[in-house]
Design a protein around this motif. Structure first.
Motif, short mmCIF file in Angstrom:
data_model
loop_
_atom_site.label_atom_id
_atom_site.label_comp_id
_atom_site.label_asym_id
_atom_site.label_seq_id
_atom_site.Cartn_x
_atom_site.Cartn_y
_atom_site.Cartn_z
N LEU A 161 8.30 -4.05 -6.97
CA LEU A 161 9.75 -4.18 -7.09
C LEU A 161 10.39 -4.75 -5.83
N GLY A 162 9.58 -5.11 -4.85
CA GLY A 162 10.10 -5.69 -3.61
C GLY A 162 10.44 -4.69 -2.54
N LYS A 163 10.10 -3.41 -2.75
CA LYS A 163 10.38 -2.38 -1.77
C LYS A 163 9.29 -2.36 -0.70
N ALA A 164 9.71 -2.28 0.55
CA ALA A 164 8.76 -2.31 1.65
C ALA A 164 7.81 -1.11 1.60
N LEU A 165 6.53 -1.38 1.88
CA LEU A 165 5.53 -0.33 1.95
C LEU A 165 5.15 -0.12 3.42
N PRO A 166 5.09 1.12 3.87
CA PRO A 166 4.68 1.37 5.26
C PRO A 166 3.20 1.05 5.46
N TYR A 167 2.87 0.51 6.62
CA TYR A 167 1.47 0.17 6.90
C TYR A 167 1.19 0.38 8.38
N THR A 168 -0.09 0.57 8.67
CA THR A 168 -0.55 0.76 10.04
C THR A 168 -1.74 -0.15 10.28
N ILE A 169 -1.70 -0.93 11.37
CA ILE A 169 -2.82 -1.81 11.73
C ILE A 169 -3.64 -1.13 12.83
N ASN A 170 -4.90 -0.92 12.55
CA ASN A 170 -5.85 -0.38 13.53
C ASN A 170 -6.91 -1.45 13.78
N LYS A 171 -6.67 -2.28 14.78
CA LYS A 171 -7.61 -3.35 15.16
C LYS A 171 -7.82 -4.31 13.99
N THR A 172 -9.00 -4.30 13.38
CA THR A 172 -9.26 -5.25 12.29
C THR A 172 -9.07 -4.61 10.92
N MET A 173 -8.44 -3.45 10.86
CA MET A 173 -8.19 -2.76 9.60
C MET A 173 -6.71 -2.44 9.45
N MET A 174 -6.24 -2.43 8.21
CA MET A 174 -4.83 -2.11 7.93
C MET A 174 -4.76 -1.10 6.79
N ARG A 175 -4.04 -0.02 7.03
CA ARG A 175 -3.84 1.02 6.02
C ARG A 175 -2.44 0.86 5.43
N ILE A 176 -2.36 0.81 4.11
CA ILE A 176 -1.06 0.81 3.42
C ILE A 176 -0.87 2.18 2.80
N ASP A 177 0.22 2.86 3.18
CA ASP A 177 0.52 4.19 2.65
C ASP A 177 1.31 4.05 1.37
N LEU A 178 0.87 4.74 0.33
CA LEU A 178 1.47 4.61 -0.99
C LEU A 178 2.60 5.63 -1.17
N PRO A 179 3.66 5.25 -1.87
CA PRO A 179 4.77 6.18 -2.09
C PRO A 179 4.38 7.35 -2.98
N ALA A 180 3.34 7.15 -3.83
CA ALA A 180 2.82 8.22 -4.68
C ALA A 180 1.34 7.99 -4.87
N SER A 181 0.61 9.06 -5.12
CA SER A 181 -0.83 8.93 -5.29
C SER A 181 -1.15 7.98 -6.44
N LEU A 182 -2.11 7.12 -6.18
CA LEU A 182 -2.63 6.25 -7.24
C LEU A 182 -3.72 7.03 -7.95
N LYS A 183 -3.43 7.49 -9.14
CA LYS A 183 -4.31 8.40 -9.85
C LYS A 183 -5.45 7.65 -10.53
N PRO A 184 -6.53 8.36 -10.87
CA PRO A 184 -7.64 7.72 -11.58
C PRO A 184 -7.16 7.02 -12.85
N GLY A 185 -7.63 5.79 -13.04
CA GLY A 185 -7.24 5.01 -14.22
C GLY A 185 -5.97 4.20 -14.04
N GLN A 186 -5.24 4.42 -12.94
CA GLN A 186 -4.02 3.66 -12.70
C GLN A 186 -4.30 2.41 -11.88
N HIS A 187 -3.32 1.49 -11.88
CA HIS A 187 -3.40 0.33 -11.00
C HIS A 187 -2.04 0.12 -10.36
N MET A 188 -2.03 -0.64 -9.28
CA MET A 188 -0.79 -0.92 -8.57
C MET A 188 -0.75 -2.40 -8.19
#
Length: 803
Positions: free
Chosen positions: A153-180
């Motif tokens: 929907l165009g809403k910013a997602l928080p993220y953290t860059i650790n050297k060569t890796m980037m973590r994107i924190d999700l607003p809600a858990s991505l449950k089994p069987g779901q996609h984003m």
């Protein structure tokens, strides 16, 4: 040394470094260790991975689809892109965050993985090397610059860059069987890979002022989340390669209008980017049996001298791949041909500059076709529509496309080492389509699972290209120098890629050699080939682990190979089997007791403890001999004589091996131990009176258990070979003996006559009188003729006939 090594493994384990341990339950004994099962080492079977080595009923893996748009700014040497990623959670676990790889950060002086090694002051250094030694105070501008990350929907997602890796924190858990769905906008400054190193970047050609771009690890991409380790987010240090998730790719690349692009998958808008003549040649190439120039040498040269200021957008589609790479340049000549593979027509193509024309026009696409067909015969049918080789002065692999080297000298000639190196690297990198692009192992954790397995099948493919091709991988004797190194300089194959000192032998050649020993010496081709193919078939488009490979090879062959995995993959002991002594006897048939034997040695030989000096064998390795004897095999250079060049003729003068006298024998059975004395009958006397009896005593000086291969040479000049399986060591891992009854007198005995076991000391492999070395004519070659195998200066082609 064993005690020190065990302590080292423990220290590495407790500090979190990954190194597999050769766990033993009975370390103080002379038996029961080498043949102990791997149950205490391998992961416990479960519903995802079975005890047979096959995927379980509840096996799962994630999926990521990409829709990418990017623009190449040749003047600014910058790539700008945006991507829409659809990530599917097929795991049974809810995910609160996801991890992406930012591999371009390896070029940044602050955001790289910072895995440093010990350094010393050099005697000679380039300015680039000196710059690397400076303490960074300012950002060098390289690496991924993230402009934004938003949800569907165009809403910013928080993220953290650790050297060569980037973590994107999700607003809600991505449950089994779901996609984003999420969007990433990014850019990076393209690096000069010829000076900075790395797998991707640009090469500048000052002679014509043009660039060749190899765009690899170029977009933020999902890490693997798996059942056996969760997120694979180990930092990218530049060595350990990639664990990646399968998905579909739709990629649009905007580049200068006169550039030609080769990329993963198929271009779906050739009509918009090619001239009508080029499009017609492309369609012709699909079914051609010889390479067709789609973009000709003349067209490429004209583009070099008159660069375009306009742009064009090429659109590619690739389905069920783990990655996407591409190459772009106005310098490219482009050719292609079709290669049928089990009902699928694979379009094999090559892209190269004029600097490589003399080699690539003749060989590259044919090598691609040969590799795709040969690998398919040993694994599974190549499933993709295209396979491509790009000459880019390096070697690296991606789905359906790879980058290789092989340029001629300005006059169009080349050295034999340049040609052979090109053949080897093209086969190797194209072969990576199978391992790990399809059999998708974790390269960062277990480099041997892609490099070692691929190097092994590369060896098989090189051998089927030309029976005289000088393969550097596979044959056991090529690994001797590495295996005889001091143990404090070695580590097991089962070691994390970042912790390996000698990466080439450990990840590439030792695993390849081990597999070839299994195929030729331990299991036999029929059993091995079936099991290896079963492993590839089971784990096609999946994520296997070492345990899955080990278990499948045993499950599909009926061979207990734990002793081999333990010694060759988990251990560092070398093979050194010594023929310590030989007892020689004739039967005493005069009395009423069973035959007794007078001990001695063959007449005219040195005492057993003073073996004769070794002689270098004048035959080729066992694979070449067997391939030549197999009348069902036709080598590529014999099927397609157009690939025969100056060096093909140059090499035909080598002496051929006459292997007709070397035949395996059916092992003689030991005489029964009859403890009840009985008189000999006339028939017994007639049977044994002229027999020759030999007891061979061996010791395992190296520690690695291997089969004992014994060649007998008789006084009449004939030969026989006996192959004693490695299990002969199971009750005593240090000393074994073998008793033989022979019809003829033995003149000499040689252990490992074909150099199949990687024995590091051949001086203790002989007994008896060895043949004197023959003489051959020696002459002094003129300096102007150059040396064979050289890659610079004058080469034999330049002074030979029949270029």
């Amino acid at each position: 040394m064993k005690k020190v090594y065990s302590s080292l493994c423990f220290a590495l384990a407790i500090t979190g470094m990954v190194k597999a341990q050769d766990i033993q339950n009975n370390p103080g004994s002379n038996h029961g260790n080498k043949f102990e099962q791997l149950g205490t080492i391998l992961p416990t079977p479960n519903e995802q991975r079975t005890a047979s080595g096959a995927p379980g009923a509840k096996y799962w893996q994630q999926r990521a689809d990409y829709d990418i748009k990017c623009s190449l700014d040749e003047k600014a040497l910058k790539l700008t892109g945006s991507e829409t990623v659809t990530y599917y959670n097929n795991s049974p676990d809810p995910l609160d965050y996801i991890w992406l790889q930012l591999d371009e950060n390896q070029h940044n002086n602050f955001d790289n993985a910072n895995y440093q090694s010990s350094t010393t002051m050099p005697k000679v250094a380039s300015t680039t090397a000196l710059e690397r030694a400076e303490i960074a105070t300012e950002d060098n501008g390289y690496g991924d610059k993230i402009a934004s990350i938003t949800d569907a929907l165009g809403k910013a997602l928080p993220y953290t860059i650790n050297k060569t890796m980037m973590r994107i924190d999700l607003p809600a858990s991505l449950k089994p069987g779901q996609h984003m769905v999420f969007h990433v906008k990014w850019s990076y400054k393209i690096s000069d890979r010829m000076t900075m190193g790395g797998r991707g970047g640009y090469e500048y050609f000052p002679g014509d002022g043009n660039y060749l771009f190899t765009m690899t690890q170029w977009y933020p991409r999902l890490c693997v989340y798996s059942d056996f380790q969760g997120w694979q987010n180990h930092q990218f240090t530049g060595r350990g390669e990639f664990a990646l998730t399968f998905g579909n790719f739709h990629v649009q690349m905007t580049v200068p209008a006169d550039h030609v692009i080769g990329g993963t998958g198929e271009c779906i808008n050739y009509a918009a980017v090619l001239t009508p003549a080029q499009l017609a040649r492309y369609n012709q190439a699909k079914t051609s049996k010889v390479p067709v120039e789609i973009v000709t040498l003349d067209e490429a040269k004209k583009r070099e001298t008159n660069p375009s200021t306009a742009t064009k957008t090429w659109v590619f589609q690739a389905n069920n791949v783990r990655d996407f790479a591409w190459a772009s340049s106005r310098k490219f000549i482009w050719d292609g041909m079709g290669q049928p593979v089990e009902g699928n027509n694979v379009l094999c193509m090559s892209f190269y500059g004029k600097e490589a024309y003399g080699l690539y026009r003749k060989y590259s696409t044919r090598l691609v076709a040969h590799t795709v067909k040969t690998y398919s015969s040993f694994t599974f049918a190549y499933p993709y529509p295209v396979a491509q080789s790009v000459e880019a002065a390096n070697g690296m692999e991606y789905p359906m496309i790879c980058f290789n080297n092989g340029r001629t000298q300005p006059d169009g000639t080349y050295s034999e080492s340049t040609k052979n190196g090109m053949i080897g690297v093209i086969i190797h990198e194209v072969g990576h389509n199978f391992f790990p692009m399809i059999v998708n192992s974790d390269e960062r954790q277990w480099s041997w699972m892609d490099e070692g397995l691929n190097s092994f099948v590369e060896y098989l493919t090189e051998e089927l290209w030309d029976n005289k091709f000088p393969s550097k991988k596979g044959a056991a004797y090529t690994q001797v120098d590495y295996m005889k190194l001091p143990k404090n300089e070695l580590e097991p194959i089962m070691t994390n890629s970042e912790d390996i000192v000698r990466f080439g032998p450990n990840a590439y050649t030792k695993p390849a050699t081990g597999l070839n020993i299994l195929r030729e010496t331990i299991m036999g081709r029929k059993l091995f080939d079936f099991a290896f193919k079963e492993y590839a078939r089971r784990w096609e488009f999946k994520h296997p682990t070492p345990g899955d490979f080990f278990r499948t090879m045993e499950d599909a062959s009926g061979e207990n190979l734990d002793w081999f995995w333990r010694g060759w993959f988990y251990g560092i002991d070398p093979c050194d089997i010594s023929l310590d002594s030989v007892k020689v006897a004739k039967a005493d048939l005069d009395g009423n007791l069973p035959a007794t034997f007078a001990q001695g040695r063959a007449p005219g030989t040195a005492p057993a403890n003073k073996v004769a000096a070794p002689i270098v064998n004048n035959y080729e390795d066992i694979s070449k001999i067997r391939n030549r004897e197999d009348k069902t095999i036709q080598f590529y250079v014999d099927k397609d004589t157009t690939v025969r060049d100056f060096y093909w003729r140059y090499d035909r003068g080598l002496a051929a091996v006459d292997s007709s006298k070397f035949k395996d024998m059916t092992k003689a059975k030991n005489m029964a131990d009859n403890r009840t004395p009985e008189p000999f009958t006339d028939a017994d006397k007639a049977k044994y009176a002229n027999k020759f009896f030999y007891e061979l005593n061996f010791s395992n000086k190296g520690g690695l258990v291997m089969p004992i291969i014994v060649q007998f040479t008789y006084t009449d000049g004939s030969k026989l070979v006996d192959r004693i399986p490695a299990q002969v060591w199971r009750l005593n891992e240090k000393h074994v003996s073998k008793f033989y009854v022979q019809d003829k007198e033995v003149a000499s005995i040689q252990v490992d006559p074909y150099r199949e076991t990687c024995d590091i000391d051949e001086s203790n492999n002989y007994w008896g009188k060895l043949p004197e070395p023959s003489k051959f004519q020696v002459f002094k070659q003129k300096a102007a003729a150059g040396g064979r195998g050289q890659s610079t200066g004058v080469n034999p082609m330049q002074v030979g006939s029949g270029k």
